[in-house]
Design a protein around this motif. Structure first.
Motif, PDB file in Angstrom:
ATOM      1  N   SER A   7      56.836  66.587  54.731  1.00 57.04           N
ATOM      2  CA  SER A   7      55.978  67.028  53.629  1.00 57.04           C
ATOM      3  C   SER A   7      54.871  67.949  54.123  1.00 57.04           C
ATOM      4  CB  SER A   7      55.412  65.827  52.868  1.00 57.04           C
ATOM      5  OG  SER A   7      54.904  64.889  53.772  1.00 57.04           O
TER       6      SER A   7
ATOM      7  N   SER B  80      51.321  69.143  54.884  1.00 55.84           N
ATOM      8  CA  SER B  80      50.212  68.330  55.352  1.00 55.84           C
ATOM      9  C   SER B  80      49.038  68.344  54.374  1.00 55.84           C
ATOM     10  CB  SER B  80      49.734  68.873  56.699  1.00 55.84           C
ATOM     11  OG  SER B  80      48.609  68.141  57.125  1.00 55.84           O
ATOM     12  N   ASN B  81      48.445  67.169  54.169  1.00 61.57           N
ATOM     13  CA  ASN B  81      47.211  67.188  53.392  1.00 61.57           C
ATOM     14  C   ASN B  81      46.006  67.163  54.336  1.00 61.57           C
ATOM     15  OD1 ASN B  81      47.448  64.520  54.144  1.00 61.57           O
ATOM     16  ND2 ASN B  81      48.071  63.839  52.101  1.00 61.57           N
ATOM     17  N   ARG B  82      46.293  67.304  55.623  1.00 62.72           N
ATOM     18  CA  ARG B  82      45.242  67.460  56.638  1.00 62.72           C
ATOM     19  C   ARG B  82      45.578  68.691  57.470  1.00 62.72           C
ATOM     20  NH1 ARG B  82      42.128  63.201  58.590  1.00 62.72           N
ATOM     21  NH2 ARG B  82      41.287  64.835  59.918  1.00 62.72           N
ATOM     22  N   PRO B  83      45.390  69.889  56.911  1.00 62.88           N
ATOM     23  CA  PRO B  83      45.781  71.111  57.633  1.00 62.88           C
ATOM     24  C   PRO B  83      45.065  71.242  58.973  1.00 62.88           C
ATOM     25  CG  PRO B  83      45.026  71.617  55.385  1.00 62.88           C
ATOM     26  CD  PRO B  83      44.788  70.164  55.606  1.00 62.88           C
TER      27      PRO B  83
ATOM     28  N   GLN C 237      53.719  67.077  57.822  1.00 66.06           N
ATOM     29  CA  GLN C 237      53.606  65.724  58.352  1.00 66.06           C
ATOM     30  C   GLN C 237      54.802  64.864  57.980  1.00 66.06           C
ATOM     31  OE1 GLN C 237      49.720  65.101  56.644  1.00 66.06           O
ATOM     32  NE2 GLN C 237      50.542  63.818  54.994  1.00 66.06           N
TER      33      GLN C 237
ATOM     34  N   ASN D 162      52.033  64.618  62.940  1.00 69.88           N
ATOM     35  CA  ASN D 162      51.607  65.932  62.454  1.00 69.88           C
ATOM     36  C   ASN D 162      52.349  67.023  63.209  1.00 69.88           C
ATOM     37  OD1 ASN D 162      49.466  65.054  60.634  1.00 69.88           O
ATOM     38  ND2 ASN D 162      48.531  64.273  62.518  1.00 69.88           N
TER      39      ASN D 162
ATOM     40  N   GLN E 284      56.905  77.009  51.413  1.00 72.48           N
ATOM     41  CA  GLN E 284      56.808  75.894  50.460  1.00 72.48           C
ATOM     42  C   GLN E 284      57.467  76.167  49.115  1.00 72.48           C
ATOM     43  OE1 GLN E 284      52.605  75.283  50.085  1.00 72.48           O
ATOM     44  NE2 GLN E 284      52.342  74.901  52.269  1.00 72.48           N
TER      45      GLN E 284
END
Ligand code: ARG
Length: 580
Positions: free
Chosen positions: A27, A29-32, A38, A82, A505
């Motif tokens: 998916s 990442s929601n923490r770029p 991630q 990650n 994406q």
């Protein structure tokens, strides 16, 4: 197969090599700050394989490191993996899709989808409430096609309701000598003494009269009933009025880029009604309730009131549910679709729930999924459906005209030739209107705000058009110089990397939009892609770049964004002018 999907597959092959007989999900990442993508499955695996999640994550990391797909694989917290892609993966990605952006889409297993949207009513003007069902239906149809489905679309005209009686009664009072009103009329042809502009006034006038005089209303009801029973006079007259009205309706739909395969209506289902009623009778589904013929659709598990479906009123008249149920039967016989989607105002959801239940009970849709895709409303600043200044129902034409006028006045005459000014203003206006309509989730209401919708610097249709045209002009200039831009080789790892990660994406976004049956994801995405590209564009002097390889790479990237934007604008039914 899209690069994103193929990366997922390669990762899962690595996971298999680690000895796990299960799949992980790749998916965004929601923490770029930690990575571009991630994998969050180590915790789930820990429970299945009775191992420490960080240990599992480490085992997977080792195997992923060997693939060469990633520049960095790191583990965080309880076992989050990650990932940061290797540059060569991104360079290959561009070269794989640069000649065909469609190869950046994952086609789905093809289904036949029947779409019922638009829902214009004959002899009545399209009003603001008809914008969203038309727009959303068209967008979903184009999205479904893009993803590989076969679609059939029908506007499903409202042509059997009381307006028919009202309009024909008014016609009778104005033109009593029309052949169809003569005793013994036998269906001979005649010319309709009105033009489409007259229709805009005939229905409101007739409706007012009927609402003020119960006897007239009763007469209008009778005429409507007669129409349902194939009365020669009313049938001929209404066919002519329908043809006139549909020509008008079609003009507005054409403007909105809605193209329907079928312009059929409620009335087309009439011939199926008698047999359907017999069939329902044989299946013991019909009961009488206060003189009406109904299907009781209540179920023990219901948590809310489920009124019966009324098919024939005590006076013998058919209703909205009758034609909708008969239309399902008809569509199944003619097209046998895998799914039927109805896009209408959310406020019709009970109606569709009832009709769908009846259709299932009758066995009309053994393997077909019926879905009501309800839409929220376009509201005025007061939060209620948008009205005219005088407080009346605003026609769709008026709404389009308002936004057109605003766009026309802002056109720069130095850029747009006089002969193209009107066409350009209309394209910008429709982009503004349609994009604003797609931005909120399908079921969410939104407020009409002409300044916001047409702002060239905002999250708007005009901004997208302007940016897309600017890329086109860059590409044109490069072509004029006969510059070859076929090869993508240099990734500078500045904003170009962000552009590519966004392009990567695309297939997930389209799939998510399809799952939710809402174009809002696509609308957000094209804005994101365009904004990041614009940042890249402002950071670099592409045409004057001296390193030919770098210049070529930047141009290939620009072309990719241009083609992707055009594909997404097409899904939204937005046309791009040449200049603005
Ligand atoms: N004519 C209806 C309206 O204006 C919409 C029709 C929607 N489609 C259907 N099969 N009922 O509300």
């Amino acid at each position: 197969m899209s690069k994103f999907l193929s990366l997922g597959k390669q990762i899962n092959e690595a996971v298999k090599r680690c000895g796990f007989d299960d799949e992980v999900t790749l998916s965004i990442s929601n923490r770029p700050d930690l990575g571009e993508f991630q994998i969050n499955d180590a915790m789930r695996f820990a429970k299945i394989y009775h191992k420490n999640p960080v240990e599992i994550a480490n085992t997977i990391k080792e195997e992923l490191d060997k693939t060469g797909l990633f520049k960095e694989v790191s583990i965080a917290g309880a076992g989050f993996i990650n990932l940061t892609l290797s540059d060569n993966v991104l360079v290959d990605f561009v070269n794989e899709i640069k000649d065909d952006v469609n190869s950046n889409i994952d086609k789905m297993e093809a289904k036949t989808i029947f779409l019922d949207y638009g829902g214009a009513n004959v002899a009545k003007a399209l009003h603001v409430g008809h914008l969203r069902p038309a727009n959303i239906g068209e967008g979903l149809k184009r999205l479904a096609k893009t993803l590989g489905h076969k679609t059939i679309s029908d506007v499903h005209l409202g042509d059997s309701g009381l307006q028919a009686g009202i309009v024909m009664l008014e016609m009778k009072s104005r033109f009593p000598d029309l052949p169809c009103f003569k005793e013994g009329y036998n269906g001979e042809d005649f010319e309709l003494p009105i033009v489409k502009e007259d229709l805009k006034e005939i229905y409101p006038t007739g409706s007012q009269k009927a609402h003020e005089d119960e006897a007239l209303m009763e007469e209008a009801r009778k005429i409507t009933f007669e129409l349902q029973r194939d009365n020669k006079c009313y049938n001929t007259l209404w066919n002519k009025i329908t043809a006139l009205s549909v020509a008008d309706i079609k003009e507005t739909y054409d403007l909105l880029n809605c193209d329907f395969d079928l312009y059929e209506g409620e009335r087309d289902s009439f011939k199926y009604i008698p047999d359907m009623l017999k069939d329902l009778e044989n299946k013991n589904l019909l009961t009488k309730s206060e003189g009406a013929t109904v299907i009781d659709i209540k179920q023990d598990t219901d948590t809310k009131e489920m009124p019966p479906v009324i098919l024939v009123k005590s006076d013998g008249a058919y209703l909205y549910a009758t034609t909708d149920l008969a239309t399902i039967k008809e569509r199944m016989e003619r097209f046998n679709p895998d799914e039927i989607w109805y896009v209408t105002d959310l406020r019709q959801s009970l109606h569709f729930e009832q009709v769908f239940r009846a259709a299932k009970m009758a066995g009309y849709v053994p393997n077909t999924e019926l879905r009501h895709l309800g839409n929220g409303t376009l509201n005025g600043p007061d939060g209620k459906p948008f009205k005219t200044r005088a407080g009346g129902v605003m026609s769709l034409e008026e709404l389009i005209k308002m936004i057109y006028d605003a766009c026309y006045s802002r056109i720069n005459d130095d850029i747009v030739e006089a002969s193209k000014k009107e066409d350009t203003a209309m394209k910008i206006a429709l982009a503004a209107l349609k994009y604003a309509d797609y931005l909120p989730y399908r079921e969410t209401d939104y407020i009409f705000d002409i300044n916001k919708f047409t702002d060239l610097d905002g999250k708007t249709g005009p901004y997208l058009l302007y940016s897309t045209i600017r890329i086109k002009s860059l590409l044109n200039k490069a072509s004029e110089e006969n510059f070859e831009f076929n090869n993508y080789s240099i990734l500078t790892n500045k904003t170009d990397r962000e552009v590519l990660l966004t392009l990567l994406q695309l297939p997930i976004i389209l799939n998510r939009a399809y799952e939710s049956k809402s174009i809002n994801e696509v609308a957000e995405y094209i804005y994101k892609l365009t904004s990041i590209y614009n940042k890249f564009y402002s950071e670099n002097r592409i045409l004057t770049e001296e390193n030919a390889e770098l210049k070529a790479s930047w141009l290939v990237l620009s072309k990719l964004v241009y083609n992707t934007n055009m594909m997404l604008l097409n899904i939204m039914g937005i046309n791009c002018p040449e200049k603005m």
